[in-house]
Design an enzyme around this catalytic site. Structure first.
Site, PDB file in Angstrom:
ATOM      1  N   GLU A  45      -3.493  -9.508   4.210  1.00 29.64           N
ATOM      2  CA  GLU A  45      -4.436  -9.118   5.247  1.00 29.64           C
ATOM      3  C   GLU A  45      -5.634 -10.058   5.331  1.00 29.64           C
ATOM      4  O   GLU A  45      -6.048 -10.466   6.424  1.00 29.64           O
ATOM      5  CB  GLU A  45      -4.917  -7.673   5.012  1.00 29.64           C
ATOM      6  CG  GLU A  45      -3.857  -6.617   5.245  1.00 29.64           C
ATOM      7  CD  GLU A  45      -3.065  -6.285   3.996  1.00 29.64           C
ATOM      8  OE1 GLU A  45      -2.396  -5.245   3.980  1.00 29.64           O
ATOM      9  OE2 GLU A  45      -3.105  -7.083   3.032  1.00 29.64           O
ATOM     10  N   GLU A  81       0.820  -1.206   0.000  1.00 23.04           N
ATOM     11  CA  GLU A  81       0.000   0.000   0.000  1.00 23.04           C
ATOM     12  C   GLU A  81       0.857   1.261   0.000  1.00 23.04           C
ATOM     13  O   GLU A  81       0.492   2.265  -0.625  1.00 23.04           O
ATOM     14  CB  GLU A  81      -0.944  -0.025   1.201  1.00 23.04           C
ATOM     15  CG  GLU A  81      -1.980  -1.150   1.092  1.00 23.04           C
ATOM     16  CD  GLU A  81      -2.931  -1.196   2.256  1.00 23.04           C
ATOM     17  OE1 GLU A  81      -4.126  -0.894   2.058  1.00 23.04           O
ATOM     18  OE2 GLU A  81      -2.484  -1.529   3.372  1.00 23.04           O
TER      19      GLU A  81
END
Length: 253
Positions: free
Chosen positions: A131, A111
Site C-alpha cells: 500500500e 490483512e
C-alpha cells in the site's frame, strides 16, 4: 454474485475466495458476503471452526484496484470502512479461524490472514504489503495487527518497503506457524481446523477473547484514522498514477 464459495465438512466451514482470474482480489460485494458468511457461520451448531483459503494461484491479492483505484471522497471512505469492518468481523468470530495461504498474499490479503487466528502457508506463498509503495496505507487492520505478530521493527520494514516476504521468512518471524509443501496445504489446514472444531466451543471462545481482546471498534479512533487516511491517500496524484494500470479496464487484472 460474490466471489465466495462455502462448504462444510467435519464441522469445518471452508470459505473459498473464488476469483482466480484476478488472484482473488476482493470487491465491495465480496467484503459484504464475507461479513454475512461470518454472521451465518457463527450461528451454526454444526460448524466448530472456519478455514479461509483461495482458489487458483493465490490466497488473496487484496482489494480489487479496478474498483477502488480511482475512487475518492465519500466513496473511498465508504470502501475503507467496509473493508475495515469486514476484517474486524473475521477477527471477532467466536470460532477459531485458520488461514491456508498459498501463492500471492498481498495488501488486504495479508490483512485478511492477520484477522485469522492461525496461519499456515504453502512453501510457494509470498507475502507483501504494497500500500505505501502505491501511495496509500494499509486500511483494514494491518497497521495494528502486524506489529503485534512480528514485532514493530519488522512490521515497519515490511510495510514501508512493501518488499516480498517468503514463506520461510514469514514463519521465522511468526506470521505463519507452519510451512508445508503446496500439495499438502489444503489437507493440513483442514485437519488443523477439524482438530480445533472438536474443542469445547465455550473454552475456545473464552481463550480467543483472553488472548486477543476484541478488535478495534468499527467506529472508534483507529477506524476514524483509517477512513481519513484512505481518503487523503486516494486523492493524491501519486496514488492515482500508481494505480492507473489497474483502473484502466483495457489492461489485464
Amino acid at each position: 454474485m460474490s466471489g465466495l464459495r462455502i462448504t462444510v465438512a467435519d464441522r469445518v466451514a471452508t470459505i473459498l475466495l473464488n476469483r482466480p482470474e484476478v488472484l482473488n482480489a476482493m470487491r465491495s460485494e465480496d467484503h459484504r458476503a464475507l461479513h454475512q458468511a461470518c454472521d451465518e457461520l457463527e450461528a451454526r451448531d454444526d460448524v466448530g471452526a472456519v478455514l479461509i483459503r483461495g482458489s487458483g494461484r493465490s490466497f488473496c491479492s487484496g482489494s480489487d484496484l479496478r474498483e477502488i483505484g480511482d475512487i475518492t471522497g465519500a466513496a473511498a471512505r465508504d470502501y475503507v470502512r467496509l473493508d475495515f469492518t469486514t476484517k474486524n468481523r473475521v477477527a471477532g468470530l467466536g470460532k477459531p479461524v485458520v488461514a491456508a495461504i498459498h501463492g500471492w498474499c498481498v495488501g488486504g490479503g495479508v490483512e485478511l490472514a492477520l484477522a485469522c487466528d492461525i496461519r499456515i502457508a504453502a512453501d510457494d506463498a509470498v507475502f507483501s504489503m504494497r500500500e505505501v509503495a502505491l501511495g496509500s496505507v494499509p486500511g483494514s487492520g494491518g497497521l495494528q495487527r502486524l506489529p503485534a505478530v512480528v514485532g514493530l521493527g519488522v512490521a515497519k520494514d515490511w510495510i514501508l518497503t512493501g518488499r516480498n516476504v517468503s514463506a520461510v521468512d514469514a514463519e521465522r518471524r511468526g506470521l505463519v506457524t507452519e510451512v508445508v509443501p503446496a500439495a499438502e496445504l489444503a489437507a493440513r489446514a483442514h485437519a488443523l481446523a477439524a482438530e480445533l472444531a472438536g474443542r469445547n466451543p465455550t473454552a475456545v471462545r473464552l481463550a480467543k477473547v483472553a488472548l486477543d481482546p476484541r478488535p478495534e471498534p468499527d467506529y472508534g479512533l483507529v477506524a476514524a484514522f483509517q477512513t481519513l487516511a484512505g481518503d487523503a491517500c486516494h486523492g493524491d496524484p501519486l496514488y492515482l498514477e500508481s494505480t492507473r494500470k489497474y483502473t484502466d479496464k483495457r489492461g489485464k487484472p
